[in-house]
Design a protein around this motif. Structure first.
Motif, mmCIF file in Angstrom:
data_model
loop_
_atom_site.group_PDB
_atom_site.id
_atom_site.type_symbol
_atom_site.label_atom_id
_atom_site.label_comp_id
_atom_site.label_asym_id
_atom_site.label_seq_id
_atom_site.Cartn_x
_atom_site.Cartn_y
_atom_site.Cartn_z
ATOM 1 N N GLY A 85 0.813 -1.207 0.000
ATOM 2 C CA GLY A 85 0.000 0.000 0.000
ATOM 3 C C GLY A 85 0.847 1.257 0.000
ATOM 4 O O GLY A 85 0.520 2.247 -0.670
ATOM 5 N N THR A 86 1.960 1.237 0.729
ATOM 6 C CA THR A 86 2.852 2.395 0.775
ATOM 7 C C THR A 86 3.502 2.653 -0.577
ATOM 8 O O THR A 86 3.633 3.804 -1.016
ATOM 9 N N TYR A 153 -5.034 7.176 -6.353
ATOM 10 C CA TYR A 153 -4.018 6.161 -6.065
ATOM 11 C C TYR A 153 -3.585 6.233 -4.602
ATOM 12 O O TYR A 153 -3.352 5.198 -3.960
ATOM 13 N N ILE A 154 -3.457 7.447 -4.083
ATOM 14 C CA ILE A 154 -3.082 7.610 -2.681
ATOM 15 C C ILE A 154 -4.189 7.076 -1.778
ATOM 16 O O ILE A 154 -3.923 6.425 -0.759
ATOM 17 N N PHE A 155 -5.422 7.341 -2.156
ATOM 18 C CA PHE A 155 -6.569 6.842 -1.397
ATOM 19 C C PHE A 155 -6.555 5.312 -1.329
ATOM 20 O O PHE A 155 -6.666 4.714 -0.250
ATOM 21 N N LEU A 156 -6.398 4.653 -2.481
ATOM 22 C CA LEU A 156 -6.411 3.189 -2.517
ATOM 23 C C LEU A 156 -5.198 2.606 -1.786
ATOM 24 O O LEU A 156 -5.310 1.581 -1.096
ATOM 25 N N GLY A 157 -4.041 3.245 -1.926
ATOM 26 C CA GLY A 157 -2.861 2.763 -1.212
ATOM 27 C C GLY A 157 -3.024 2.846 0.290
ATOM 28 O O GLY A 157 -2.606 1.945 1.026
ATOM 29 N N ASN A 158 -3.669 3.909 0.752
ATOM 30 C CA ASN A 158 -3.882 4.049 2.186
ATOM 31 C C ASN A 158 -4.915 3.048 2.692
ATOM 32 O O ASN A 158 -4.847 2.589 3.837
ATOM 33 N N VAL A 159 -5.926 2.710 1.853
ATOM 34 C CA VAL A 159 -6.879 1.657 2.223
ATOM 35 C C VAL A 159 -6.141 0.335 2.406
ATOM 36 O O VAL A 159 -6.386 -0.411 3.377
#
Length: 679
Positions: A85-86, A153-159
């Motif tokens: 995710g990071t 993309y940042i949203f999905l990575g943080n999920v």
């Protein structure tokens, strides 16, 4: 046994450090993400809350079913997901083009020393919209290479980070509490949680370092830049830190693959007359009679059937319900405050993003870590019971709240920006409206009210752009450019002349610079005092639960606080902060972008601090009823008589000791066959 348990403590501490490192680094890049993707604060709040959304999806099942399976390996899988995710968060940097600085003069300053920002022969002022290309071309440009939607993309990575972090706390803490000696459990948990506060120290320091490096440093000649890290348009190398934290998180998963599912019974939980070989292993099961049956595999169907009755038993505990409500309010206040504190330092006290992150990492966060560790030592040294721990946590929280009230007296006035906070004649208290950006001194210029390209006049007032400052000529190039014959600068001094303006906003206010050290000192002291009660407060939750409900109680607690605090708090804090914006940027799609300047008086005294302290005030009223329920719970547990004359607590301990004795006194082959003989 001792070696494996110490390895688990070390591995869990490193996992706590890694997840805190990446989480705090994300908070340190809030300002950079806003500027890079041209989004307001409430969208940043949605991105920040997406981590808790990932937890929400799986935490109840991981906490309940994960406790029956191989807990170390489940934690390892979670760490791997966190690292992926990071890495996903950093991906937009490699998918979009270079960052374009919002300016009307940058390209021209590098090509000539004779640029005229406001020629005297300009036509009447016209809005930038009339100079834009056709709507079809703008829409086509918006659809190609726009960074507006890249925040997804940042949203999905943080999920994904949130999903991966789910098993670390509930399974890790329950594993420690199962296999640690009774008197040392609180100390071990305090040590582990201390690493979760040490992680942000390095996270904010990494954020400070990356904020000093320009976002496209590998492609851009730094000498050609006309902005500095203090500028509201500066974007640091936010993506670089995510690559580093992703590698650290991936490394934290390695030790858990080599740890066993169960460990031997602690020394203080078995009969000393038995040999070490006769010591059995603990498995976490809601059925006490089967607690020591290592040979029996987990029955998935039975666990599903027991889930609803177990959940009813958990929510039938009034102490647990009050604890949840208090924690939700406290976490709303804490998360909202921590998320936007670096931004508050930037906007209110005029510090750069790099300086704000550095101060958070070097001064504020270590005070929190020391407080968490000291709280665990106090719990161990004075052997605080449930009521003692609750009183200690409440007292420290209340004292920290009283100290926080002094923040309201440490406010700063708005910086002087012509047409926004002061008039062009220097009169303060101006109510901002877009038409007020124009004045007689710049009426002959073809200026845009949408651009943000600030210059500092000799009179100490900042102007939104050299054009709006009424400057008619310039000398120098790059960052050394000086604008001459600025009519609006002369207007304040009441005398015409060749008054100049330099690139960038005017320096900070002297009164604010004097107050800032006192603000940081008080922030450190209040953070230390509040964090003292962190570990004792958490132990209240652990010790008020039946052993078979422990993992589920921690999981539901984490689920509730993150659902009702972790997700909404950054969003509504960000939305409220957005209402204080005085000047917005505009993105490539002609929509509202990031905020360039805030109303610092309203930001600090009315909204940010007021909302933070108000939520904590409500939680204290609930604590009063919580103490009443806690006393009643302890009395009922100690004095409830059974038919044999013993109390409920004594009977529970006796029953647990009997089953432990049965397993400890018999060889493994005869454990099932001769239970009654052992008894």
């Amino acid at each position: 046994c001792c070696k494996e348990f110490k390895m688990f403590i070390a591995a869990l501490s490193f996992a706590y450090f890694a997840k805190a490192l990446s989480g705090s680094y994300l908070k340190s890049t809030i300002t950079q993400l806003e500027r890079r993707f041209d989004i307001p604060s409430y969208l940043i709040g949605i991105i920040d809350g997406s981590f808790e959304l990932g937890n929400l999806l799986v935490i109840a099942f991981v906490s309940y079913f994960g406790a029956k399976l191989h807990r170390p390996k489940i934690i390892a899988v979670g760490c791997v997901l966190m690292s992926f995710g990071t890495f996903l968060i950093a991906m937009p940097h490699f998918l979009i083009g270079r960052y374009k600085i919002e300016t009307s003069v940058r390209s021209l300053l590098n090509s000539t020393n004779n640029f005229h920002p406001c020629p005297e022969t300009s036509p009447e002022p016209t809005d930038r919209a009339s100079l834009q290309p056709s709507r079809g071309k703008v829409q086509l440009c918006c659809e190609r290479g726009s960074s507006v939607s890249m925040w997804i993309y940042i949203f999905l990575g943080n999920v994904l980070r949130g999903i991966g972090e789910t098993p670390v706390q509930p399974l890790g803490i329950s594993y420690i509490d199962d296999y640690a000696q009774t008197g040392n459990a609180a100390f071990y948990i305090g040590c582990v949680q201390t690493f979760s506060v040490v992680g942000p120290v390095f996270g904010y320091l990494l954020g400070s370092l990356c904020a000093k490096i320009y976002v496209d440093f590998e492609h851009v000649d730094m000498e050609t830049l006309t902005i500095t890290p203090d500028d509201a348009r500066w974007v640091g190398a936010w993506w670089l830190g995510y690559l580093i934290t992703g590698i650290v998180t991936l490394t934290s998963a390695v030790p858990f693959w080599f740890l066993p599912k169960s460990l031997p019974v602690p020394v203080d939980k078995h009969d000393f007359s038995c040999s070490p070989e006769q010591t059995r292993f603990i498995t976490d099961s809601p059925n006490l009679e089967h607690k020591f049956r290592q040979e029996e595999p987990p029955n998935l169907q039975q666990m599903v059937q027991d889930f609803v009755p177990t959940l009813k038993s958990l929510f039938g505990n009034p102490v647990y319900i009050i604890y949840l409500c208090v924690s939700i309010l406290q976490f709303n206040s804490l998360i909202g405050m921590v998320t936007y504190k670096p931004k508050y330092i930037e906007q209110h006290y005029g510090q750069s993003a790099s300086t704000a992150n550095f101060l958070m990492g070097v001064i504020n966060i270590p005070a929190v870590a020391l407080g968490m560790f000291s709280g665990g030592l106090v719990m161990k040294k004075y052997k605080l019971g449930v009521m003692g721990a609750a009183k200690f946590a409440f007292g420290t929280s209340l004292l920290g709240f009283v100290l926080s009230l002094f923040f309201l007296a440490m406010g700063c006035e708005n910086s002087k920006v012509a047409g926004i906070t002061v008039s062009y004649s220097g009169v303060e208290g101006l109510s901002y409206q877009e038409p007020s950006l124009f004045s007689d001194c710049n009426s002959g210029c073809l200026c845009s009210r949408r651009e943000w390209d600030p210059v500092c006049g000799e009179n100490g007032i900042t102007y939104v752009s050299p054009c709006l400052a009424g400057c008619v000529s310039s000398t120098g190039s790059g960052r050394n450019t000086v604008f001459d014959s600025c009519r609006c600068v002369a207007l304040v001094n009441g005398q015409p002349g060749n008054l100049t303006a330099a690139l960038g906003r005017c320096p900070g206010r002297d009164s604010c610079d004097r107050i800032f050290p006192y603000f940081m000192a008080l922030s450190v002291l209040s953070s230390f005092i509040i964090s003292l009660g962190g570990t004792p407060g958490f132990m209240v939750l652990v010790r008020c639960m039946k052993p078979e409900l422990k993992s589920l109680a921690i999981g539901i607690y984490t689920l509730a606080t993150r659902t009702l605090a972790g997700i909404p708090a950054p969003i509504y804090f960000g939305a409220i902060i957005d209402t204080t914006c005085l000047k917005w940027s505009y993105n490539i799609c002609d929509g509202r972008g990031a905020c360039r300047i805030y109303n610092t008086s309203a930001y600090s005294r009315i909204l940010y601090l007021g909302l933070t302290l108000g939520l904590r005030t409500l939680s204290f009223f609930l604590c009063i009823s919580g103490f009443a329920f806690l006393k009643r719970h302890i009395r009922r547990e100690e004095k409830s008589p059974l038919s044999d004359g013993s109390t409920e607590l004594e009977s529970s301990r006796k029953e647990e000791g009997v089953f432990a004795l049965r397993e400890q006194c018999l060889p493994a082959s005869d454990a099932r066959r001769d239970r009654e003989t052992c008894l």
